[in-house]
Design an enzyme around this catalytic site. Sequence first.
Site, mmCIF file in Angstrom:
data_model
loop_
_atom_site.group_PDB
_atom_site.id
_atom_site.type_symbol
_atom_site.label_atom_id
_atom_site.label_comp_id
_atom_site.label_asym_id
_atom_site.label_seq_id
_atom_site.Cartn_x
_atom_site.Cartn_y
_atom_site.Cartn_z
ATOM 1 N N ASP A 40 7.616 49.098 -4.583
ATOM 2 C CA ASP A 40 6.648 50.417 -4.850
ATOM 3 C C ASP A 40 7.666 52.083 -4.819
ATOM 4 O OD1 ASP A 40 4.332 51.344 -4.580
ATOM 5 O OD2 ASP A 40 4.331 52.673 -2.426
ATOM 6 N N SER A 41 7.844 52.745 -5.732
ATOM 7 C CA SER A 41 8.047 53.618 -5.990
ATOM 8 C C SER A 41 7.119 54.976 -6.297
ATOM 9 C CB SER A 41 8.844 53.239 -7.836
ATOM 10 O OG SER A 41 9.641 51.629 -7.314
ATOM 11 N N GLY A 78 8.007 55.200 -17.703
ATOM 12 C CA GLY A 78 6.372 56.590 -16.358
ATOM 13 C C GLY A 78 7.689 57.698 -16.622
HETATM 14 P P1 ITT Z 1 3.338 48.146 -9.838
HETATM 15 O O1 ITT Z 1 2.800 48.784 -8.472
HETATM 16 O O2 ITT Z 1 2.447 46.944 -11.318
HETATM 17 O O3 ITT Z 1 4.456 47.189 -9.489
HETATM 18 P P2 ITT Z 1 3.782 50.792 -11.437
HETATM 19 O O4 ITT Z 1 4.287 51.122 -12.583
HETATM 20 O O5 ITT Z 1 1.892 51.310 -11.062
HETATM 21 O O6 ITT Z 1 3.756 48.839 -11.168
HETATM 22 P P3 ITT Z 1 4.527 51.842 -8.470
HETATM 23 O O7 ITT Z 1 3.274 52.089 -7.972
HETATM 24 O O8 ITT Z 1 5.799 51.357 -8.283
HETATM 25 O O9 ITT Z 1 4.529 51.117 -10.193
HETATM 26 O O10 ITT Z 1 4.912 53.594 -9.282
HETATM 27 C C1 ITT Z 1 4.280 54.602 -9.398
HETATM 28 C C2 ITT Z 1 3.942 54.529 -10.723
HETATM 29 O O11 ITT Z 1 5.541 55.738 -11.207
HETATM 30 C C3 ITT Z 1 3.953 54.737 -12.286
HETATM 31 O O12 ITT Z 1 3.376 55.455 -13.254
HETATM 32 C C4 ITT Z 1 5.823 53.989 -12.761
HETATM 33 O O13 ITT Z 1 5.529 53.958 -14.009
HETATM 34 C C5 ITT Z 1 6.478 55.130 -12.641
HETATM 35 N N1 ITT Z 1 7.807 55.371 -11.286
HETATM 36 C C6 ITT Z 1 8.295 53.894 -10.977
HETATM 37 N N2 ITT Z 1 9.207 54.001 -11.380
HETATM 38 C C7 ITT Z 1 9.714 54.632 -12.299
HETATM 39 C C8 ITT Z 1 11.602 54.882 -12.732
HETATM 40 O O14 ITT Z 1 12.109 54.034 -12.568
HETATM 41 N N3 ITT Z 1 11.129 55.722 -13.578
HETATM 42 C C9 ITT Z 1 10.334 56.153 -14.376
HETATM 43 N N4 ITT Z 1 9.058 56.295 -14.214
HETATM 44 C C10 ITT Z 1 9.481 54.992 -12.479
#
Ligand code: ITT
Length: 185
Positions: free
Chosen positions: A65-66, A141
């Site tokens: 979760d990022s 992202g």
């Molecule tokens: P999952 O939850 O299915 O793993 P997600 O892309 O929705 O996929 P997150 O909720 O962790 O993942 O990420 C939240 C947002 O932050 C999402 O729009 C990602 O594209 C973006 N994000 C996460 N890590 C990133 C990175 O390394 N570089 C750029 N954007 C990132």
Amino acid sequence: MKLKVITSNPGKVAEYQRSFDHLGIEMEHYKLPYDEVQTSDLAEVVDKGMDEIISKGVRNFIVDDSGLFVDALKGFPGVWSAYAQKTIGNKGILKLMEGIEDRGAEFRCCIGCDIEGQRIIVTGICRGTITESETGDGGFGFDPIFTHGGVRTFAEIPVDEKNNVSHRGNAVKLLIEEMKRRGLV
Ligand code: ITT
């Protein structure tokens, strides 16, 4: 050894594969929706998500979760990063930042790893700045609007270079250290 990466995001899987290549661990992209609890704590989202995944009988996996936390926006989009990315997108973030001098921001990544019945949760951070415009075709992202060194965005550098300094790369370093400490790899 094989670990499932439970995510809807193929970009994350590619980054994990590069980070674990040298240990001979294979990453398998595995799509399994799980509830992301509403909280401001990424580790709590990961911990609860792992309980749910394990209750469905899936083991030996990674969840991630990022989010992007922008200083001048008081940490927004933060835990709402996925929603912000889908709705206002990078252009919307740049619009919110128009005329703002303080471009400081950080990416945070919390990884939960279920391996051989053990649970490891680690968090990595990467400080950087929000650029004035979107640049680069790589990554995913918010990568085209985030720069760590102040020159190229994360969308302009190879995966290995991103992994060396990124929030996910920093979290992976902690994860591998802990796996080694526990004799799992
Ligand atoms: P999952 O939850 O299915 O793993 P997600 O892309 O929705 O996929 P997150 O909720 O962790 O993942 O990420 C939240 C947002 O932050 C999402 O729009 C990602 O594209 C973006 N994000 C996460 N890590 C990133 C990175 O390394 N570089 C750029 N954007 C990132």
